[in-house]
Motif scaffolding. Structure first.
Motif, short mmCIF file in Angstrom:
data_model
loop_
_atom_site.label_atom_id
_atom_site.label_comp_id
_atom_site.label_asym_id
_atom_site.label_seq_id
_atom_site.Cartn_x
_atom_site.Cartn_y
_atom_site.Cartn_z
N ASP A 320 0.85 -1.18 0.00
CA ASP A 320 0.00 0.00 0.00
C ASP A 320 0.89 1.24 0.00
N THR A 345 -1.88 -0.82 -3.73
CA THR A 345 -3.09 -0.07 -3.44
C THR A 345 -2.70 1.26 -2.80
N SER A 353 -3.82 -3.80 2.14
CA SER A 353 -4.29 -3.90 0.76
C SER A 353 -5.58 -4.71 0.67
#
Length: 373
Positions: A320, A345, A353
């Motif tokens: 992320d 993400t 994520s």
């Protein structure tokens, strides 16, 4: 607070800079002052403590009002834990100046009421595979260097996925993905390691950031092979990623068919510098803290840098971009150099994520395991 997060307590600026710059005229003061600040930070790294930074302001029907933080504002599934209780949070209903109102999906344990101090958890769930997802499993004890380590085994094929949680977390970190793993038909083993609750403690009771914990993973892999595993896929979250990478680099686990990493600690030095900067620690204090960490665990952090390591197996990496616990830059470099499949993400934070987009996460996980045959 995520499993691997350090409490964000900034060193007072006037103290930090006084120590750093005062050394020019009073050199004798710097070692003692730096050691004190470095000791505080190093202790947080190696002996995680649970903090309860949130206050439950009110609970009305299926909504809870909490302290407004970066985490409580994230409209994604999260766990909410307090002493003696756990709930699952759903969507954000509204954001006020100092508070956030969120839906409560379920209260798993305890009584959620106003006045409680709590923390959020990206792991979301609490319990075991059966109680949370209705998945049959066996509790086993893995013989290892320091004693016996508890683990969950969910039955399946002779391909075993072995999950390794992060620093200060527990096996519940894997609960989010267990239904997906079970649906692929693999056997899943979720392990514990030294200093976990219910597991043997290390002689010094410190986490060693993967420098010794990898030996407990090796013991779990040996157990898996004795129980019929013919191929092994290693799956590590956060510091669990460092554990997995260390075992692979030491060529200690045969028959590895694949590698899955979720926000792994690829470079401890970069991560600790990032966290120190968030606490506004001057460079001298950061340097001291890193040296103290190395002294306590008996390993140079440079030896726990996996940026240039190239695993000889197919690799899937989740990341992320808003991770403020583990520096994401070394992970991107690692994934690119290793030819790994990188799934990134944003908006979730550390090992979140799945929370941001569970459907995408599960599709990537299923596709990766299917491609392994």
């Amino acid at each position: 607070m995520t499993a691997d997060a350090l409490p964000l307590r900034r060193w007072p600026r006037r103290v930090g800079y006084g120590l750093a710059f005062g050394a020019a005229g009073l050199a004798v003061l710097l070692p003692s002052g730096t050691a004190g600040a470095g000791l505080f930070f190093a202790t947080q790294v190696l002996t995680p403590a649970r903090w309860y930074p949130l206050v439950v302001r009110s609970v009305v029907d299926s909504e809870v009002e909490l302290t407004r933080t970066e985490d409580t504002e994230r409209s994604m599934p999260l766990g909410l834990a307090w002493r003696g209780g756990h709930a699952v949070l759903g969507d954000v209903v509204r954001v006020e100046r100092n508070t956030v109102v969120r839906r409560v999906t379920s209260v798993v344990r305890g009584s959620l009421r106003a006045g409680l101090r709590a923390y959020t958890s990206g792991s979301v769930f609490e319990g075991d595979p059966q109680s949370v997802h209705g998945l049959p499993f066996t509790s086993v004890f893995v013989p290892g260097e320091l004693g016996h380590y508890p683990a969950w085994v969910l039955p399946g094929s002779d391909t075993w996925v072995i999950g390794v949680h992060g620093r200060g977390a527990s096996r519940v970190e894997a609960l989010r993905v267990l239904p997906t793993l079970a649906a692929t038909g693999v056997t899943t083993m979720v392990i514990s390691y030294r200093n976990d609750l219910g597991a043997p403690a290390s002689p010094d009771s410190y986490y060693h950031l993967g420098a010794t914990e990898w030996q407990d993973l090796v013991a779990a892999c040996a157990y898996a092979r004795s129980a019929g595993a013919r191929r092994i896929v290693l799956y590590g979250w956060s510091m669990g990623g460092a554990v997995v990478l260390n075992a692979l680099r030491n060529e200690a686990v045969p028959d590895v068919a694949g590698l899955i990493l979720d926000c792994p600690v690829v470079d401890w030095t970069a991560t600790l510098r990032m966290q120190a900067a968030q606490r506004r620690l001057p460079g001298a204090l950061t340097w001291s803290a890193i040296r103290l960490v190395e002294q306590r665990i008996g390993v140079r952090l440079a030896d726990l840098d996996f940026s240039s390591f190239r695993p000889a197996v197919p690799t899937l990496v989740f990341l992320d971009g808003d991770d403020r616990v583990v520096d994401p830059a070394p992970t991107r470099s690692f994934a690119q150099g290793a030819g790994a499949r990188l799934v990134e993400t944003t908006g979730g934070g550390h090992v979140r994520s799945w929370n941001v987009d569970a459907g995408r996460y599960e599709r990537e996980l299923t596709g990766f395991l299917s491609a392994l045959g």
